[in-house]
Motif scaffolding. Sequence first.
Motif, PDB file in Angstrom:
ATOM      1  N   GLU A   1      28.960  37.050  36.863  1.00 28.37           N
ATOM      2  CA  GLU A   1      29.497  37.181  38.221  1.00 28.37           C
ATOM      3  C   GLU A   1      30.983  36.806  38.239  1.00 28.37           C
ATOM      4  N   ALA A   2      31.329  35.757  37.493  1.00 23.87           N
ATOM      5  CA  ALA A   2      32.731  35.324  37.427  1.00 23.87           C
ATOM      6  C   ALA A   2      33.586  36.406  36.753  1.00 23.87           C
ATOM      7  N   LEU A   3      33.005  37.067  35.749  1.00 22.67           N
ATOM      8  CA  LEU A   3      33.725  38.122  35.043  1.00 22.67           C
ATOM      9  C   LEU A   3      34.038  39.272  35.999  1.00 22.67           C
ATOM     10  N   HIS A   4      33.047  39.625  36.807  1.00 17.68           N
ATOM     11  CA  HIS A   4      33.216  40.676  37.815  1.00 17.68           C
ATOM     12  C   HIS A   4      34.311  40.270  38.804  1.00 17.68           C
TER      13      HIS A   4
ATOM     14  N   ILE B   1      40.146  40.256  40.723  1.00 20.60           N
ATOM     15  CA  ILE B   1      41.311  39.414  41.049  1.00 20.60           C
ATOM     16  C   ILE B   1      42.509  39.812  40.187  1.00 20.60           C
ATOM     17  N   THR B   2      42.271  40.049  38.908  1.00 20.07           N
ATOM     18  CA  THR B   2      43.393  40.383  38.041  1.00 20.07           C
ATOM     19  C   THR B   2      43.860  41.823  38.266  1.00 20.07           C
ATOM     20  N   LYS B   3      42.967  42.663  38.796  1.00 19.99           N
ATOM     21  CA  LYS B   3      43.371  44.053  39.078  1.00 19.99           C
ATOM     22  C   LYS B   3      44.307  44.109  40.289  1.00 19.99           C
ATOM     23  N   VAL B   4      43.945  43.397  41.349  1.00 23.36           N
ATOM     24  CA  VAL B   4      44.774  43.463  42.559  1.00 23.36           C
ATOM     25  C   VAL B   4      45.919  42.453  42.527  1.00 23.36           C
TER      26      VAL B   4
ATOM     27  N   ALA C   1      36.872  33.702  33.370  1.00 20.90           N
ATOM     28  CA  ALA C   1      35.493  33.700  33.861  1.00 20.90           C
ATOM     29  C   ALA C   1      34.741  32.476  33.337  1.00 20.90           C
ATOM     30  N   VAL C   2      34.913  32.217  32.049  1.00 18.84           N
ATOM     31  CA  VAL C   2      34.206  31.072  31.458  1.00 18.84           C
ATOM     32  C   VAL C   2      34.744  29.776  32.073  1.00 18.84           C
TER      33      VAL C   2
ATOM     34  N   LYS D   1      35.330  40.381  49.845  1.00 20.29           N
ATOM     35  CA  LYS D   1      34.591  41.609  50.175  1.00 20.29           C
ATOM     36  C   LYS D   1      34.371  42.532  48.984  1.00 20.29           C
ATOM     37  N   GLU D   2      35.122  42.328  47.914  1.00 19.47           N
ATOM     38  CA  GLU D   2      34.899  43.153  46.719  1.00 19.47           C
ATOM     39  C   GLU D   2      34.074  42.416  45.664  1.00 19.47           C
ATOM     40  N   MET D   3      33.611  41.242  46.000  1.00 16.43           N
ATOM     41  CA  MET D   3      32.872  40.451  45.013  1.00 16.43           C
ATOM     42  C   MET D   3      31.363  40.642  45.229  1.00 16.43           C
TER      43      MET D   3
END
Length: 228
Positions: free
Chosen positions: A117-120, A125-128, A144-145, A204-206
């Motif tokens: 879930e953190a990876l997603h 976050i890094t994309k936007v 994520a880790v 909202k994207e998570m």
Amino acid sequence: MIKLYQYEVCPYCCKVKAVLDYKKIPYEKIEVNPMTHEELEGVAGAVEYDKVPVLVDGDKVVFESNDIIKYLDEKYPAKPIFAKSGADQKDQEKWMEYADEDLVQILPANIYRTIPEALHSFKYITKVGKFPVWKRYFLAMGGAVAMTIVANKGMKKKGITDPREALSTSLEKWTTGLGKKKFMGGDKPDVSDLVVAGILSAVKEMKVWKFIEEKKPVSEWYQRVQKA
Ligand SMILES: N[C@@H](CCC(=O)N[C@@H](CS)C(=O)NCC(=O)O)C(=O)O
């Protein structure tokens, strides 16, 4: 034009954007590099302050989301969002505190709940956010880790064993307060509606969004705020 120095998914920045959007105040978003903060160089006091959001309106520089929101409502009084006195003002103070001290605090544990879930979340976050492309992948993996460990430690400290359950409890406080009203502010949104909806919009994207959306009183109210 007003400049908002921000991270796209920072909940405090999203609070301010909800107010700017509701009041239809034009503004330019400036995405800050979270590692260097270089965009803030030259903005008086911003490098020392070291956080976002920072709002620049002509010569005026304002820090702290709640101070920015108060500034905006005073400077741009059309569609007022603050009660001037009385019980409504006390209620708004209570919900603004709920937003910062309760709801925001529970979100990290919910977006970094497990490593997948953190990876997603991190990928988004890094994309936007403003991350050089080549760094995104490594940040997403390492981030994520690291964030899962940090978020889980933070949860334990607060005595939270299940982040989703804690989020449910927090959202129930909001929907109980809302009762049968259209908005916390009555017929139209007030500052409480805008800060709470703004904070929720950050995720909202998570993956946690689905869980939030399934809570009908929350999602129906959220849609009403979006429309307004
Ligand atoms: N109390 C501040 C909190 C702002 C805050 O903590 N912002 C975070 C991002 S969500 C930040 O800028 N942290 C420092 C950093 O990332 O460099 C407010 O309400 O504006």
